[in-house]
Design a protein around this motif. Structure first.
Motif, PDB file in Angstrom:
ATOM      1  N   UNK A 101       0.868  -1.184   0.000  1.00 35.65           N
ATOM      2  CA  UNK A 101       0.000   0.000   0.000  1.00 35.65           C
ATOM      3  C   UNK A 101       0.898   1.225   0.000  1.00 35.65           C
ATOM      4  N   UNK A 102       0.774   2.053  -1.028  1.00 33.26           N
ATOM      5  CA  UNK A 102       1.724   3.141  -1.231  1.00 33.26           C
ATOM      6  C   UNK A 102       1.184   4.492  -0.789  1.00 33.26           C
ATOM      7  N   UNK A 103       2.039   5.247  -0.096  1.00 37.52           N
ATOM      8  CA  UNK A 103       1.767   6.653   0.115  1.00 37.52           C
ATOM      9  C   UNK A 103       2.000   7.406  -1.183  1.00 37.52           C
ATOM     10  N   UNK A 104       1.434   8.598  -1.307  1.00 40.32           N
ATOM     11  CA  UNK A 104       1.504   9.318  -2.581  1.00 40.32           C
ATOM     12  C   UNK A 104       2.925   9.736  -2.941  1.00 40.32           C
ATOM     13  N   UNK A 105       3.812   9.846  -1.953  1.00 39.23           N
ATOM     14  CA  UNK A 105       5.181  10.288  -2.228  1.00 39.23           C
ATOM     15  C   UNK A 105       6.126   9.137  -2.549  1.00 39.23           C
ATOM     16  N   UNK A 106       5.645   7.897  -2.516  1.00 45.32           N
ATOM     17  CA  UNK A 106       6.531   6.733  -2.672  1.00 45.32           C
ATOM     18  C   UNK A 106       5.971   5.702  -3.646  1.00 45.32           C
ATOM     19  N   UNK A 107       5.339   6.158  -4.692  1.00 44.72           N
ATOM     20  CA  UNK A 107       4.674   5.230  -5.598  1.00 44.72           C
ATOM     21  C   UNK A 107       5.661   4.368  -6.390  1.00 44.72           C
TER      22      UNK A 107
ATOM     23  N   UNK B  36       3.224  12.521   6.470  1.00 43.35           N
ATOM     24  CA  UNK B  36       3.119  11.889   7.786  1.00 43.35           C
ATOM     25  C   UNK B  36       1.670  11.502   8.074  1.00 43.35           C
ATOM     26  N   UNK B  37       0.746  12.403   7.780  1.00 44.69           N
ATOM     27  CA  UNK B  37      -0.664  12.126   8.043  1.00 44.69           C
ATOM     28  C   UNK B  37      -1.167  10.989   7.156  1.00 44.69           C
ATOM     29  N   UNK B  38      -0.704  10.942   5.910  1.00 42.45           N
ATOM     30  CA  UNK B  38      -1.089   9.843   5.027  1.00 42.45           C
ATOM     31  C   UNK B  38      -0.704   8.496   5.620  1.00 42.45           C
ATOM     32  N   UNK B  39       0.482   8.418   6.201  1.00 45.06           N
ATOM     33  CA  UNK B  39       0.922   7.162   6.812  1.00 45.06           C
ATOM     34  C   UNK B  39      -0.066   6.731   7.889  1.00 45.06           C
TER      35      UNK B  39
ATOM     36  N   UNK C 146       3.823   8.515  17.113  1.00 43.57           N
ATOM     37  CA  UNK C 146       2.564   8.546  16.361  1.00 43.57           C
ATOM     38  C   UNK C 146       2.484   7.385  15.379  1.00 43.57           C
ATOM     39  N   UNK C 147       3.569   7.135  14.637  1.00 49.09           N
ATOM     40  CA  UNK C 147       3.584   6.050  13.663  1.00 49.09           C
ATOM     41  C   UNK C 147       3.436   4.696  14.352  1.00 49.09           C
ATOM     42  N   UNK C 148       4.039   4.545  15.526  1.00 46.13           N
ATOM     43  CA  UNK C 148       4.031   3.262  16.233  1.00 46.13           C
ATOM     44  C   UNK C 148       2.630   2.815  16.625  1.00 46.13           C
TER      45      UNK C 148
END
Length: 285
Positions: A3-9, A63-66, A111-113
């Motif tokens: 599943x890709x974030x928009x910055x890492x396609x 960050x929010x996308x993650x 936050x990510x954790x």
């Protein structure tokens, strides 16, 4: 499922090929009030055991996308959520600069954790930031990938890091290339934006030099280092970095200093992303 974030396609697609896993369709949207929405409807339509969210956090929106994608795949029923941060934004803010300041890397890691079972990140600026995650993140060394795009005919090459702290990275690239010496510059940080470079004793006259670092942000430090090489009659100069942030006029600075080519990876997707870190990530997964 990847599943890709928009910055890492691009790196997500490459990882999907490496692992032979499906690449999810992802929707990115923004509401009229400015709020973001990142969704992964594909995951809801399948029985997914492991969802791998791949997203470099190059901006606050990323960050929010993650966080949203982690929550989306968990909500869709994924049994395990793995988060891959090819580039972790705020990773260089690993300490409080003065009283009352946050340790931003820790705040982001916490936050990510909350939304994942496992975190992987590529060549963090300080590996100690991995301990800010719960459980601790895994640092992946992809520096050897930087040898791939280098010319095969380097003349008596020197692999040079801008400071002693990055010399192991230069050694990794040299070893992957298969020939050459390593050395480093002495770097003294005078302020948040000002750095002083002191030349090392390495002989570079008529030799090709590969300047290697984990990240190039504004290019100021790197261009100053390259300028010193020019004063010593260096041959060709190539610049390599894992994370080609290349903010503002970094490329212009490096070109004016005499750099022949810039090679980075796809942890940050730029024109100069000449090689993918997907194989290194796949090996860890």
């Amino acid at each position: 499922m990847i599943v890709s974030g928009s910055s890492s396609q691009a790196v997500a697609a490459a990882l999907a090929r490496e692992l032979e896993e499906p690449l999810a369709a992802v929707e990115y949207d923004r509401f009229p009030d400015g709020e973001l929405l990142a969704a992964a409807p594909d995951v809801a339509d399948r029985d997914v055991e492991r969802a791998i969210v791949v997203a470099s956090t190059t901006s606050s929106d990323a960050h929010l996308e993650v966080l949203q994608l982690q929550d989306a795949v968990r909500e869709a029923g994924a049994d395990e959520v793995v988060t891959v941060l090819p580039y972790m934004g705020y990773g260089r803010q690993d300490k409080a600069f003065e009283a009352g300041h946050p340790i931003s890397a820790r705040a982001v890691a916490r936050a990510v954790s909350t939304g994942t079972d496992r975190v992987l990140t590529v060549n963090p600026h300080e590996e100690s930031i991995c301990d800010f995650f719960e459980p601790s993140a895994t640092a992946i060394d992809a520096a050897d990938r930087l040898a791939n795009p280098l010319p095969a005919d380097l003349e008596d090459p020197v692999f040079l890091s801008p400071d002693a702290g990055a010399v192991e990275l230069a050694e990794t690239v040299r070893d992957a290339y298969g020939a050459g010496a390593t050395d480093y510059f002495e770097k003294t940080r005078l302020s948040g934006t000002e750095v002083e470079i002191s030349p090392s004793d390495v002989a570079v006259a008529d030799r090709d030099v590969v300047v290697t670092d984990d990240i190039i942000a504004t290019g100021s430090t790197m261009s100053e280092a390259v300028g010193v090489l020019g004063e010593r009659g260096v041959g060709r100069v190539f610049v390599t970095c894992v994370h080609p942030l290349l903010a503002r006029d970094a490329v212009t600075k490096l070109s004016r200093a005499g750099v022949e080519a810039i090679y980075g990876t796809d942890t940050i997707e730029r024109q100069y992303s000449a090689v993918s870190v997907a194989p290194s990530i796949a090996d860890e997964l």
